[in-house]
Design an enzyme around this catalytic site. Structure first.
Site, PDB file in Angstrom:
ATOM      1  N   LYS A  60      11.980   1.851   3.102  1.00  0.00           N
ATOM      2  CA  LYS A  60      10.545   2.176   3.073  1.00  0.00           C
ATOM      3  C   LYS A  60       9.957   1.821   1.707  1.00  0.00           C
ATOM      4  O   LYS A  60      10.621   1.975   0.674  1.00  0.00           O
ATOM      5  CB  LYS A  60      10.386   3.672   3.358  1.00  0.00           C
ATOM      6  CG  LYS A  60       8.947   4.131   3.550  1.00  0.00           C
ATOM      7  CD  LYS A  60       8.901   5.612   3.936  1.00  0.00           C
ATOM      8  CE  LYS A  60       7.484   6.125   4.122  1.00  0.00           C
ATOM      9  NZ  LYS A  60       7.422   7.531   4.539  1.00  0.00           N
ATOM     10  N   SER A 135       4.673   8.473   8.612  1.00  0.00           N
ATOM     11  CA  SER A 135       4.249   7.360   7.800  1.00  0.00           C
ATOM     12  C   SER A 135       5.294   6.250   7.684  1.00  0.00           C
ATOM     13  O   SER A 135       4.970   5.151   7.241  1.00  0.00           O
ATOM     14  CB  SER A 135       3.893   7.852   6.399  1.00  0.00           C
ATOM     15  OG  SER A 135       5.050   8.364   5.750  1.00  0.00           O
ATOM     16  N   SER A 159       7.504  12.319   8.661  1.00  0.00           N
ATOM     17  CA  SER A 159       7.362  10.856   8.602  1.00  0.00           C
ATOM     18  C   SER A 159       8.572  10.038   9.012  1.00  0.00           C
ATOM     19  O   SER A 159       8.451   8.837   9.216  1.00  0.00           O
ATOM     20  CB  SER A 159       6.917  10.438   7.206  1.00  0.00           C
ATOM     21  OG  SER A 159       5.543  10.657   7.102  1.00  0.00           O
TER      22      SER A 159
HETATM   23  N1  GLN Z   1       1.938  13.056   8.902  1.00  0.00           N
HETATM   24  C1  GLN Z   1       2.209  13.863   7.758  1.00  0.00           C
HETATM   25  C2  GLN Z   1       1.120  13.683   6.731  1.00  0.00           C
HETATM   26  O1  GLN Z   1       0.271  12.866   6.934  1.00  0.00           O
HETATM   27  C3  GLN Z   1       3.558  13.567   7.224  1.00  0.00           C
HETATM   28  C4  GLN Z   1       3.675  12.664   6.074  1.00  0.00           C
HETATM   29  C5  GLN Z   1       5.066  12.423   5.607  1.00  0.00           C
HETATM   30  O2  GLN Z   1       6.031  13.003   6.114  1.00  0.00           O
HETATM   31  N2  GLN Z   1       5.177  11.606   4.595  1.00  0.00           N
HETATM   32  O3  GLN Z   1       1.075  14.358   5.748  1.00  0.00           O
END
Ligand code: GLN
Length: 452
Positions: A60, A135, A159
């Site tokens: 990532k 994400s 994410s």
């Molecule tokens: N969807 C969550 C957010 O927008 C999770 C983000 C993540 O785990 N990096 O904060």
């Protein structure tokens, strides 16, 4: 074990060439990795190869790889070249894994569908009109489309698990403190862990476990990371386990998603116990208050002087910093910085942030109690299947989709998402949450679900 290491890397690079123009899972592709494959193939022949010899892994875009860009899919870090390896990268390389590229993500990991990337959205390999989740959307899509064997993602509020669910692959968020965050560009430090994503099926779950064993374990460069991986990833239960289902979690989902996951839970043949979590309605506000507060603080370093795109030094300090931040952060990142800065202001802190910390503590106790009664908690990972690109019109609609994943981050518990079936050709993920350091049972149950 990869049978033919050189053939494997060429297969993956070909898959990228063929499909990534459409899917857009990657931000950077490391074509020079074929040379490393040659070396590792030689080492393997000589019987000196590491545990992940020849395993092709994507990383990532918020994890530092020395000499490569770590962009966080943001204009702010578009030209940032990492000066060192994250601990997880050093450990993968030491076991002879091959890193094939850096993947797309929501900007600074803020989102649930990779549409907030400053570069382009990643498309779902099962239906390219739909999102890959987020994400770590690029990570999940790179695995689902056969462009690598495994991917590293980061999970602050879901994410790793959300995109795993949407792309029909396996995604693990390990217990907080078991994988070093050194070299992970932070979003919200008290919540996040790096986790592995692998394909669908028993072998993929085994590879996931193996990857966690390689990347996990104490690191003196991360003060929170003191736990040895040791026996943790192996089975720890003698008795047949009991599985809990939280009614409010199933009620929060589309009927077809709940039914698909419930069928899978029943098939496991474990004793099932119903649980009730009245606090379910507080989960999203609690997570977003804590995450935004930590996020606003983490983002202070991007001022155009210390980190990020260069500020215009001809202007005043305030003007130049403000300009660098206004021009290079996207809308979602700015929204969270504003919210986090506001709720942590001395004048209002107790109304919001302190309150959220209280709920987090109560929630942690509640889950300790639940996991005294049952060995695992199962639910869908996401309340729906992957939505269409652009379908989520408002931020609150997007935030609501995290309702089932944030608990594991708020409490530090391990949680996996495995494929539980499909609805109209779109994958549905089942989440299994376990006790701290009991990844072994989580993996074992996930693998059992694959037999059913
Ligand atoms: N969807 C969550 C957010 O927008 C999770 C983000 C993540 O785990 N990096 O904060």
């Amino acid at each position: 074990m990869i049978a033919d290491i050189e053939e494997n890397i060429h297969k993956k690079l070909d898959a990228i060439k063929k499909t990534d123009g459409k899917i857009r899972a990657f931000v950077d592709i490391f074509n020079d990795c074929t040379e490393r494959a040659q070396e590792i193939a030689k080492k393997t022949k000589a019987g000196r190869a590491g545990k992940l010899a020849g395993t092709v892994i994507s990383v990532k875009g918020n994890i530092c790889i020395k000499g490569r860009r770590a962009t966080c899919s943001s204009k702010m870090l578009e030209n940032y070249i990492a000066p060192y390896n994250a601990t997880v990268i050093d450990r993968l390389l030491a076991e002879d894994a091959i890193i094939i590229g850096s993947t797309n993500m929501d900007e600074f990991a803020c989102g649930s569908d990779t549409t907030s990337s400053a570069f382009y959205p990643t498309r779902n390999p099962h239906d390219t009109t739909r999102v890959a989740g987020g994400s770590s959307g690029g990570a999940a899509a790179s695995v689902a489309a056969g462009m690598c064997d495994a991917a590293l993602g980061s999970d602050t509020g879901g994410s790793v698990r959300c995109p795993a669910s949407f792309c029909g692959v396996t995604g693990m968020k390990p217990t907080y403190g078991t994988v070093s965050r050194y070299g992970l560009i932070d979003m919200a430090m008290s919540l996040e862990q790096i986790g592995a994503m692998t394909g669908n099926g028993k072998d993929a779950i085994e590879l996931n476990r193996k990857t966690l064993e390689v990347i996990g374990g104490p690191d003196k460069r991360d003060a929170q990371c003191n736990y040895s991986i040791g026996k943790m990833t192996k089975r720890t239960h003698a008795k047949p386990p009991t599985i809990g289902i939280i009614n409010q979690f199933f009620d929060a989902c589309d009927k077809a998603v709940s039914n698909t996951v419930m069928r899978q839970v029943d098939k496991l043949g474990y004793e099932v116990m119903e649980l009730s979590l009245e606090e379910t309605k507080y989960l999203i506000p609690t997570y977003y208050l804590i995450m935004c507060t930590e996020f606003a603080s983490a983002m202070q370093k991007y001022d155009g002087y210390k980190y990020g795109q260069k500020a215009d030094i001809a202007k005043s300090l305030a003007e130049s910093v403000s300009e660098a931040r206004s021009n290079h952060f996207g809308k979602e990142v700015k929204r969270r910085i504003l919210l986090g800065t506001y709720v942590s202001m001395k004048e209002v802190q107790d109304d919001w942030y302190t309150c959220a910390l209280g709920v987090r503590k109560a929630l942690t106790q509640k889950f300790e109690k639940f996991l005294g009664e049952v060995d695992l908690i199962a639910s869908p990972t996401m309340p729906t299947v992957a939505w269409k690109i652009g379908e989520k019109a408002t931020p609150t609609e997007m935030y609501a989709a995290d309702i089932l994943t944030v608990t594991a981050n708020l409490t530090g518990l391990p949680a996996i998402s495995v494929n539980a079936g499909e609805i109209g050709g779109l994958p549905v993920g089942m989440q299994l949450m376990g006790r701290k350091f009991e990844e072994g049972l989580v993996y074992e149950t996930a693998a059992m679900a694959m037999d059913k």
